[in-house]
Scaffold this motif. Structure first.
Motif, short mmCIF file in Angstrom:
data_model
loop_
_atom_site.label_atom_id
_atom_site.label_comp_id
_atom_site.label_asym_id
_atom_site.label_seq_id
_atom_site.Cartn_x
_atom_site.Cartn_y
_atom_site.Cartn_z
N ARG A 141 0.83 -1.21 0.00
CA ARG A 141 0.00 0.00 0.00
C ARG A 141 0.86 1.26 0.00
O ARG A 141 0.57 2.23 -0.72
CB ARG A 141 -0.93 -0.01 1.22
N GLU A 142 1.92 1.26 0.78
CA GLU A 142 2.80 2.43 0.82
C GLU A 142 3.48 2.65 -0.52
O GLU A 142 3.65 3.79 -0.97
CB GLU A 142 3.85 2.26 1.92
N GLU B 295 2.30 1.75 -3.49
CA GLU B 295 1.30 2.26 -4.42
C GLU B 295 0.99 3.73 -4.15
O GLU B 295 0.82 4.52 -5.08
CB GLU B 295 0.03 1.42 -4.31
N ASP B 296 0.92 4.10 -2.88
CA ASP B 296 0.65 5.50 -2.52
C ASP B 296 1.78 6.41 -3.02
O ASP B 296 1.53 7.54 -3.45
CB ASP B 296 0.49 5.65 -1.02
N ALA B 297 3.02 5.93 -2.95
CA ALA B 297 4.15 6.74 -3.42
C ALA B 297 4.07 6.99 -4.91
O ALA B 297 4.35 8.09 -5.40
CB ALA B 297 5.46 6.05 -3.06
N SER C 280 1.29 7.03 -6.78
CA SER C 280 0.19 7.97 -6.99
C SER C 280 0.58 9.39 -6.55
O SER C 280 0.13 10.38 -7.15
CB SER C 280 -1.05 7.52 -6.23
N LYS C 281 1.38 9.47 -5.51
CA LYS C 281 1.81 10.77 -4.98
C LYS C 281 2.52 11.61 -6.02
O LYS C 281 2.42 12.84 -6.03
CB LYS C 281 2.74 10.54 -3.77
N GLU D 99 -0.12 13.44 -7.83
CA GLU D 99 -0.77 14.39 -6.93
C GLU D 99 0.08 15.64 -6.73
O GLU D 99 -0.43 16.77 -6.73
CB GLU D 99 -1.07 13.73 -5.59
N LEU E 269 -2.02 2.87 -11.71
CA LEU E 269 -2.01 3.84 -10.61
C LEU E 269 -1.81 5.26 -11.10
O LEU E 269 -2.49 6.20 -10.66
CB LEU E 269 -0.90 3.47 -9.61
N ALA F 256 -4.60 8.23 -10.91
CA ALA F 256 -4.30 9.41 -10.08
C ALA F 256 -4.59 10.72 -10.81
O ALA F 256 -4.62 11.78 -10.18
CB ALA F 256 -2.84 9.38 -9.65
#
Length: 345
Positions: free
Chosen positions: A87-88, A90-92, A94-95, A98, A160, A164
């Motif tokens: 999860r971390e 994937e979040d990176a 997408s970040k 963003e 991803l 995003a």
């Protein structure tokens, strides 16, 4: 929620030619961020995201009409190897989009809209499998892995970045036609617009050895979401030859963003050696004269190179110069086939 995405056509309709931004790594290094790490620029997504935002804003200020997200080295396998959870990781990924979108909105509010500038295009930077290997393989290709390995490596990150909110997927520094075709396949299945940019060893061949003209021919048909072809992370002196090769093989806009001229050492992960003495502005002007629809900079380029590119575009447009006649045609892909329509001046 439906995402409204800008397009290359939006920029070219307004500006005729597009200015691409410069290197993320060089800009971050100038801010004091240590790039000597397996995550390279992706490290900044986690440790200093405000620096990433500032790099994007600085490039907009310098004249860039589009920018590349800080995701070239942000791969899920590498992040997992560095201790991130799934999860971390994937979040990176997408970040990276963003941060770009935040930077774009802030710059637009602060100065872009008032200055009458184009709304910058968000290009989701997607490096090749060789970038993940971190041994200079993006300049060689021939990874020795299966098609299934390459597809698995790329697929989740592509999804991803698109989800995003990126405007376009940018498959960059590609040394291999096979890998580019796999990436194109994933993008087509997703219904995502994309741009493929190869890294090249000389004025005719991609780094894996095939001719860039053959690559263009292979991609030009059967890929309705492909919006641009091009070259990056390549010596600036090779670009005009590569432009001619691409333009002779496919009726697509061409985007080029070379290095500033130095040589890369994959052992020390450093660039060295002087450029050839020709200014980046002179190079950029020649690229526009040879029909490039988009020009910018890759490794070792920075804000001054983007400013020079914007100046070269202005000089090109003031002179009333026209690129080759084929550039006066717009490629309309329709279900019934490929149609060409002359563009009104």
């Amino acid at each position: 929620m439906q995402i409204h995405r800008a397009s290359i056509a939006d920029i070219l309709k307004t500006s005729k030619q597009m200015v691409i931004d410069g290197s993320m790594s060089t800009a971050l290094e100038r801010m004091g961020v240590d790039m000597n790490h397996k995550l390279w620029t992706a490290r900044a997504l986690v440790e200093c995201p405000e620096n990433v935002k500032q790099v994007h804003k600085n490039y907009f200020k310098a004249g860039a009409d589009c920018g590349i997200t800080c995701s070239y080295q942000a791969t899920i396998p590498r992040l997992r190897e560095m201790g991130f959870t799934e999860r971390e990781a994937e979040d990176a990924v997408s970040k990276s989009v963003e941060l770009f979108l935040e930077a774009r909105q802030e710059w637009w509010r602060e100065e872009g809209e008032k200055a009458g500038r184009s709304w910058p295009l968000c290009l989701a930077g997607i490096g090749p499998y060789g970038a993940y290997l971190a041994d200079g393989s993006e300049y060689r290709g021939h990874y020795g892995v299966s098609r299934e390995v390459l597809r698995t490596f790329h697929e989740r990150r592509i999804h991803l970045l698109w989800e995003a909110g990126a405007d376009l997927l940018l498959f960059e520094t590609q040394p291999s036609l096979e890998e580019a075709l796999i990436e194109a396949e994933i993008a087509e299945e997703l219904g995502a617009d994309y741009w493929i940019s190869f890294s090249c060893r000389d004025g005719r061949h991609i780094n894996e050895g095939g001719s860039i003209a053959d690559c263009a021919k292979a991609l030009a048909q059967g890929h309705p979401h492909l919006r641009m072809l091009g070259v990056n992370c390549t010596k600036p002196g090779y670009i005009n030859s590569l432009l001619r090769e691409l333009k002779g093989a496919a009726e697509l806009p061409i985007g080029v963003y070379p290095n500033s001229g130095e040589e890369y050492d994959p052992v020390t992960k450093t660039w060295h050696g002087a450029a050839d003495g020709k200014s980046f502005q002179d190079y950029a002007l020649s690229y526009f004269q040879n029909g490039a629809a988009a020009v910018g900079g890759c490794c070792t380029t920075a804000e001054e190179h983007v400013r020079q590119t914007a100046q070269a575009r202005a000089e090109f447009q003031r002179s009333g110069c026209r690129p080759m006649m084929r550039d006066r045609f717009r490629w309309n892909r329709q279900e019934s086939g490929t149609n060409f329509k002359e563009i009104d001046d």
